[in-house]
Design an enzyme around this catalytic site. Sequence first.
Site, short mmCIF file in Angstrom:
data_model
loop_
_atom_site.label_atom_id
_atom_site.label_comp_id
_atom_site.label_asym_id
_atom_site.label_seq_id
_atom_site.Cartn_x
_atom_site.Cartn_y
_atom_site.Cartn_z
N CYS A 282 0.73 -1.00 0.37
CA CYS A 282 0.11 -0.71 -0.35
C CYS A 282 0.48 0.73 -0.14
O CYS A 282 0.26 1.97 -1.13
CB CYS A 282 -0.91 -0.01 0.97
SG CYS A 282 -1.97 -1.14 1.18
N1 LIG Z 1 -2.77 -6.12 1.98
C1 LIG Z 1 -3.45 -4.82 2.12
O1 LIG Z 1 -2.84 -4.54 3.74
C2 LIG Z 1 -3.76 -3.81 2.00
C3 LIG Z 1 -4.63 -3.33 2.45
C4 LIG Z 1 -5.08 -2.14 2.55
C5 LIG Z 1 -5.45 -2.24 1.08
N2 LIG Z 1 -5.84 -3.43 0.23
C6 LIG Z 1 -5.90 -2.94 -1.36
O2 LIG Z 1 -6.94 -4.04 -1.27
C7 LIG Z 1 -6.63 -5.00 -3.01
C8 LIG Z 1 -6.19 -6.64 -2.78
O3 LIG Z 1 -5.20 -6.51 -1.78
P1 LIG Z 1 -4.39 -7.69 -1.37
O4 LIG Z 1 -3.48 -7.73 -0.40
O5 LIG Z 1 -5.58 -8.39 -0.53
O6 LIG Z 1 -4.09 -8.50 -2.71
P2 LIG Z 1 -3.37 -10.61 -3.08
O7 LIG Z 1 -2.58 -10.61 -3.90
O8 LIG Z 1 -3.36 -10.61 -0.63
O9 LIG Z 1 -5.13 -11.07 -2.64
C9 LIG Z 1 -5.83 -10.79 -4.10
C10 LIG Z 1 -6.43 -12.08 -4.25
O10 LIG Z 1 -7.23 -11.70 -5.17
C11 LIG Z 1 -7.25 -13.00 -6.78
N3 LIG Z 1 -6.99 -12.40 -8.11
C12 LIG Z 1 -6.27 -12.05 -8.98
N4 LIG Z 1 -7.10 -11.89 -10.01
C13 LIG Z 1 -8.37 -12.25 -10.06
C14 LIG Z 1 -9.36 -12.21 -10.59
N5 LIG Z 1 -9.35 -11.45 -12.04
N6 LIG Z 1 -10.37 -12.57 -10.22
C15 LIG Z 1 -10.65 -13.28 -8.57
N7 LIG Z 1 -9.83 -13.39 -8.01
C16 LIG Z 1 -7.71 -12.48 -8.67
C17 LIG Z 1 -5.38 -13.35 -6.36
O11 LIG Z 1 -5.03 -14.90 -6.14
C18 LIG Z 1 -5.20 -13.53 -4.98
O12 LIG Z 1 -5.43 -14.69 -4.12
C19 LIG Z 1 -5.32 -4.11 -3.05
O13 LIG Z 1 -5.99 -3.07 -3.66
C20 LIG Z 1 -4.43 -3.42 -1.88
O14 LIG Z 1 -3.91 -2.27 -3.21
C21 LIG Z 1 -4.38 -4.22 0.80
#
Ligand SMILES: NC(=O)c1ccc[n+]([C@@H]2O[C@H](COP(=O)([O-])OP(=O)(O)OC[C@H]3O[C@@H](n4cnc5c(N)ncnc54)[C@H](O)[C@@H]3O)[C@@H](O)[C@H]2O)c1
Length: 438
Positions: A282
């Site tokens: 992030c």
């Molecule tokens: N990790 C954090 O601490 C955090 C905090 C706040 C916001 N975010 C935001 O949340 C969003 C997700 O981040 P995350 O950390 O959960 O990512 P992540 O990589 O942990 O998880 C994403 C998941 O989405 C799946 N994926 C990818 N493309 C896909 C599709 N087309 N259809 C279905 N599944 C799909 C992947 O296989 C993966 O399991 C990002 O925009 C991130 O910036 C993350």
Amino acid sequence: MRLSKHSPQIINPMSENSFHPQQARIGIIGLGYVGLPLATVFAEAGYRVLGFDVSRAVCDGINAGHSHIKDIPTPRLAPLVEQGLVEATTDFERLAECTAISICVPTPLNKIKDPDLSYVVAATEAIAPRLRSGQLIILESTTYPGTTRDLMLPILEKTGMKVGVDFFLCFSPERVDPGNERWHTKNTPKVLGGITSACKDVGMALYAQVFDRMVPVENTEAAELVKVYENTFRMINIALANELSMVCDKLGISVWKVIDAAATKPFGFMKFTPGPGLGGHCIPLDPHYLSWKMRNLSFKTRMIELASEINAEMPEYTVNKVALALNEQGLSLKGSRVLILGIAYKKDIDDLRESPALDIIRILQERGAEVLYHDPYCPVIADDGHTEIPYLPLHSTPLSDELFQQCHAVVVVTDHSGLDYQGIAAKSKAMVDTRGVV
Ligand SMILES: NC(=O)c1ccc[n+]([C@@H]2O[C@H](COP(=O)([O-])OP(=O)(O)OC[C@H]3O[C@@H](n4cnc5c(N)ncnc54)[C@H](O)[C@@H]3O)[C@@H](O)[C@H]2O)c1
């Protein structure tokens, strides 16, 4: 006609009971750090959750009751799977079964630091052909202001359905802070904006059932900007703390003591600490979403550019400190053995994404040092084809007095709990402490 198990329920989301746990089925696209906790929170409120992920391994694991996300321990997830409240699938046809769909897919930057929204587009394109009357779609992924309206809405309206009438579209940023025991998905206030006010009302009607406190905002753009502003605020203040640490080095003053003393001011000051550089999915990335958007509007976000520059220098600054510490022993980086303590991007988690440790290891290896590391949360740095570290894989080394004797310098990069840093400093030939633990 008899409805099959997978037939869509016809629900009017404006009706009072449509988001009742007995009636609503919640779809979550993307079951990672954000999606799995969200699925868990809905399931714990009694909703049946259908998770969608492109990774079969992720779905198989969840369906077997195993969690791959540290914040959701397996004993918390397994009973929800057993009760049929959480199910995961790679079959996107089943999106039609859902009353509401939250999108939690990655939003990375590409090589030239421009937003890569291909995952959001893919998820929206998966929904569009299955979009049905009354469905609520909520984007949770961090992104620039305008994404929900300019990118998602046209894809969904191509179906001929009208937003705010036939379906409802919102943005509600996830604020999860992995490893934070005080604030988690449910009790962190949840900001939400809709494309129309009907969208906002429908979004609020569902999310207010599970989140402790909702914060409705004007529209999707405002909700998108809230999230990138929060992380930009953090990034800029970390840069200021990093610059202060360089100032203190020049002045021969302890930056940690200065910051602790400043933090005694009971108003108008918020404590941020310096470190080896930014990490995680992030803080290093999100401000670039805003600067990219503003570049397109011919506006330069100068604070973001400057702060990014300072933060990006920190891994090299850390390596230069190691070189100075070796110099004291009459040694050079080339040929020296350096032990890194902690490689995750922050303490007590196993997330290596954007970790400054990876840059530090790369620079040390490029300058000829032999690098070892210890991190109980990250047993290996594998060669995934993307990393630029010259010599991989690297495996976490168990700590021992012998090891400290064999290494010419120890660098605290991530201050995981449970290590006796004072004791290690006493046994080491030299220590560079980027976290103020010693
Ligand atoms: N990790 C954090 O601490 C955090 C905090 C706040 C916001 N975010 C935001 O949340 C969003 C997700 O981040 P995350 O950390 O959960 O990512 P992540 O990589 O942990 O998880 C994403 C998941 O989405 C799946 N994926 C990818 N493309 C896909 C599709 N087309 N259809 C279905 N599944 C799909 C992947 O296989 C993966 O399991 C990002 O925009 C991130 O910036 C993350």
